[in-house]
Motif scaffolding. Sequence first.
Motif, PDB file in Angstrom:
ATOM      1  N   ILE A   7      32.209  49.273 -24.405  1.00 22.37           N
ATOM      2  CA  ILE A   7      32.418  49.702 -23.063  1.00 22.37           C
ATOM      3  C   ILE A   7      32.758  48.551 -22.058  1.00 22.37           C
ATOM      4  O   ILE A   7      33.509  48.994 -21.025  1.00 22.37           O
ATOM      5  CB  ILE A   7      31.026  50.465 -22.775  1.00 22.37           C
ATOM      6  N   SER A   8      32.004  47.467 -22.142  1.00 18.48           N
ATOM      7  CA  SER A   8      32.014  46.486 -21.275  1.00 18.48           C
ATOM      8  C   SER A   8      33.539  46.024 -21.049  1.00 18.48           C
ATOM      9  O   SER A   8      34.119  45.887 -20.010  1.00 18.48           O
ATOM     10  CB  SER A   8      31.383  45.211 -21.474  1.00 18.48           C
ATOM     11  N   LEU A   9      34.195  45.926 -22.345  1.00 18.20           N
ATOM     12  CA  LEU A   9      35.546  45.596 -22.192  1.00 18.20           C
ATOM     13  C   LEU A   9      36.567  46.519 -21.762  1.00 18.20           C
ATOM     14  O   LEU A   9      37.469  46.250 -20.953  1.00 18.20           O
ATOM     15  CB  LEU A   9      35.947  45.375 -23.828  1.00 18.20           C
ATOM     16  N   ALA A  10      36.208  47.712 -22.045  1.00 17.30           N
ATOM     17  CA  ALA A  10      36.927  48.812 -21.401  1.00 17.30           C
ATOM     18  C   ALA A  10      36.805  48.931 -19.910  1.00 17.30           C
ATOM     19  O   ALA A  10      37.784  49.107 -19.264  1.00 17.30           O
ATOM     20  CB  ALA A  10      36.634  50.245 -21.893  1.00 17.30           C
ATOM     21  N   VAL A  11      35.834  48.667 -19.344  1.00 21.34           N
ATOM     22  CA  VAL A  11      35.740  48.616 -17.810  1.00 21.34           C
ATOM     23  C   VAL A  11      36.096  47.605 -17.221  1.00 21.34           C
ATOM     24  O   VAL A  11      37.165  47.752 -16.177  1.00 21.34           O
ATOM     25  CB  VAL A  11      33.915  48.565 -17.549  1.00 21.34           C
ATOM     26  N   VAL A  12      36.314  46.236 -17.787  1.00 24.10           N
ATOM     27  CA  VAL A  12      37.074  45.277 -17.355  1.00 24.10           C
ATOM     28  C   VAL A  12      38.442  45.321 -17.345  1.00 24.10           C
ATOM     29  O   VAL A  12      39.213  45.012 -16.594  1.00 24.10           O
ATOM     30  CB  VAL A  12      36.551  43.788 -18.196  1.00 24.10           C
ATOM     31  N   LEU A  13      38.943  46.016 -18.741  1.00 23.23           N
ATOM     32  CA  LEU A  13      40.365  46.137 -18.935  1.00 23.23           C
ATOM     33  C   LEU A  13      40.973  47.238 -17.468  1.00 23.23           C
ATOM     34  O   LEU A  13      41.960  47.110 -17.050  1.00 23.23           O
ATOM     35  CB  LEU A  13      40.684  46.638 -20.176  1.00 23.23           C
ATOM     36  N   ALA A  14      39.987  48.347 -17.390  1.00 22.43           N
ATOM     37  CA  ALA A  14      40.508  49.373 -16.212  1.00 22.43           C
ATOM     38  C   ALA A  14      40.517  48.569 -14.793  1.00 22.43           C
ATOM     39  O   ALA A  14      41.184  49.166 -13.812  1.00 22.43           O
ATOM     40  CB  ALA A  14      39.421  50.433 -16.327  1.00 22.43           C
ATOM     41  N   VAL A  15      39.576  47.826 -14.648  1.00 24.94           N
ATOM     42  CA  VAL A  15      39.603  46.943 -13.182  1.00 24.94           C
ATOM     43  C   VAL A  15      40.720  46.130 -12.866  1.00 24.94           C
ATOM     44  O   VAL A  15      41.102  46.164 -11.684  1.00 24.94           O
ATOM     45  CB  VAL A  15      38.287  46.014 -13.296  1.00 24.94           C
ATOM     46  N   PHE A  16      41.393  45.853 -13.646  1.00 25.62           N
ATOM     47  CA  PHE A  16      42.607  44.904 -13.543  1.00 25.62           C
ATOM     48  C   PHE A  16      43.517  45.718 -12.815  1.00 25.62           C
ATOM     49  O   PHE A  16      44.018  45.273 -11.808  1.00 25.62           O
ATOM     50  CB  PHE A  16      42.968  43.951 -14.627  1.00 25.62           C
ATOM     51  N   PRO A  17      44.122  46.753 -13.605  1.00 27.87           N
ATOM     52  CA  PRO A  17      45.092  47.444 -13.152  1.00 27.87           C
ATOM     53  C   PRO A  17      44.733  48.388 -11.692  1.00 27.87           C
ATOM     54  O   PRO A  17      45.669  48.394 -10.734  1.00 27.87           O
ATOM     55  CB  PRO A  17      45.620  48.484 -14.046  1.00 27.87           C
ATOM     56  N   LEU A  18      43.526  48.589 -11.528  1.00 24.81           N
ATOM     57  CA  LEU A  18      43.121  49.523 -10.473  1.00 24.81           C
ATOM     58  C   LEU A  18      43.124  48.345  -9.279  1.00 24.81           C
ATOM     59  O   LEU A  18      43.737  48.470  -7.965  1.00 24.81           O
ATOM     60  CB  LEU A  18      41.549  49.641 -10.535  1.00 24.81           C
ATOM     61  N   MET A  19      42.676  47.138  -9.278  1.00 21.15           N
ATOM     62  CA  MET A  19      42.765  46.159  -8.117  1.00 21.15           C
ATOM     63  C   MET A  19      44.353  45.802  -8.039  1.00 21.15           C
ATOM     64  O   MET A  19      44.742  45.492  -6.833  1.00 21.15           O
ATOM     65  CB  MET A  19      42.096  44.866  -8.724  1.00 21.15           C
TER      66      MET A  19
END
Length: 589
Positions: A7-19
């Motif tokens: 879950i932590s990894l998925a959230v971090v991976l989602a953060v980069f394209p959003l930013m």
Amino acid sequence: MPLDAWISLAVVLAVFPLMAFSRLGPDVVLLGAVVLLLTLGIIEPAQALGGFASTGLFTVAFMYVLVTAIRQTGGIDLIIRHVLGRPRSAFAARLRLLLPVAALSGFLNNTPVVATYIPAVLSWSRRLSLPAHRLLMPLSFASILGGTVTLFGTSTNLVVHGLLVDQDPGLAMGLFDIAWVGVPVALVGLAYLILLAPRLLPARRGASEAFENPREFTIEMEVDPAGPLVNRTVEEAGLRHLQELFLVEIERDGNVVSVVGPGERLKAGDRLVFAGTREGAVELQQVRGLVPSRQGESSLEKDFKERRLVEAVVSGQCQFVGQRIRDGHFRTLYGAAVLAVCRGGERVAGNLGQVRLQPADVLLLEARPPFIERHRQSRDFLLISQLNGAARPIHEKAWLAWGILAGVVALASLGVMSMMNAAMLGAALVLLTGCCTVEAAKRGLDTQVLLTIAASFGLGAALQSSGAAAFLADAALGLADGNPLLLLIGTYLLVALLTELVTNNAAAVITFPVVMASAESLGVNPMPFVVAVMFAASASFLTPIGYQTNLMVHGPGGYRFGDFLRVGGGLNLITAAVALTLIPLIWPF
């Protein structure tokens, strides 16, 4: 790998394209990610809020106050005044500009240094007949290079060092420890910028050149004394909602009414200045009571104390990005009228009200004098520079502000007190001595950067506590085949790529736990990897969105996206080569 780690990894991976690709600010994206992880129970409240208690965060905040004091007292203007001078060649001009900027950026935040220099460089280049676009991009890059020389140089250095000290106080670094790598990197980079960069930049027109002739984007009419519009309001005269024009100002009896409201009453002989398309002039000709202006000189070429002409660079966080100027009620919100928009060195033609604003657009605005101070710290604009009127005065406390900063550097570098304590003492002194007001200090705090840093700590904590960092470290070790040098190169390349897509602070803080776990798994000294993160996070040369100062010079310099790739690509390669060669020599594995 446990579920929490996935879950932590998925959230971090989602953060980069959003930013990188959404209009949401990095602070909003990262805080949202931390709230999600907290709600799911991945991290504890203490971990989620741990960033707000970081020594690195507070050091950055206190340094913002010190930089604000120097800017408030005209300290940077003082340097510009005595340093730029009248060089005899373009080569000498680049030396006079880039070397002091790199030196200043070693101790001051890059953004105010570049923001103060840009208007001075534009004026200086016109006086010397030098193309401004051959100076502005090197100006931004020189400030980035200067930030790699000291721990004070960038907020990223301070934050990464704070993380390092929190994990192992015995690894604390001195203020100038990274200078062993930073100085060679800066010197090689500056040599590239002075000797090669100007040859790589094609001819470009800047915003100032696009705006230099007011007649190109304004239409002037007069109120006929015998016509029906005398004593009518702007609204009643039907001048409020024209299709391709809007009323900017009224010249009346030697004075000017700027940012005209709908209730303003028209007088006989008023000279009305409209901004918009030439086709809109046809519409004006059909308004009974208006006649073409009989005066030869354009109203915008006259100097009125009630009016300021300013250039403002639109930031990526501006609430008007993607909106039409007319639909967003720009004039109502800011108390300023848009006269023209410049994009990529060319003035945007057509109906001005229908223009959708983009990041790095340069706006030519007409505003009242208070506008500049009121919006200088606005997150909607990266830079506001005045085109007419007197420059800000050099205040008598400039040397005192510089002295306090020098004292902070001396206390931190000699080990008398920690960097945070020295910065805190300096911030208190500039407030007590009147170098900076409390209100100015508050405005000088870049809350978006501070919130981004604090939220990044929560994501880093999630990666570490959930086991995701250890998993990624094992994967990195597998790719590097257990070779620390290959791992160092991989770390540098990863962080350098991320910092072009998202903020440098977020890239550094989120990758920090992975880097430390990798060094621990390999059983080697973590310092080479920590220093590599610092330098890679600062290597924001490839895109205008990679770093704030790049975006600031993008519009005024009239640059295209490819210009940054052309010049920044070579700079990235040579600075990476120097850093990766020296880091293992200074901090052996």
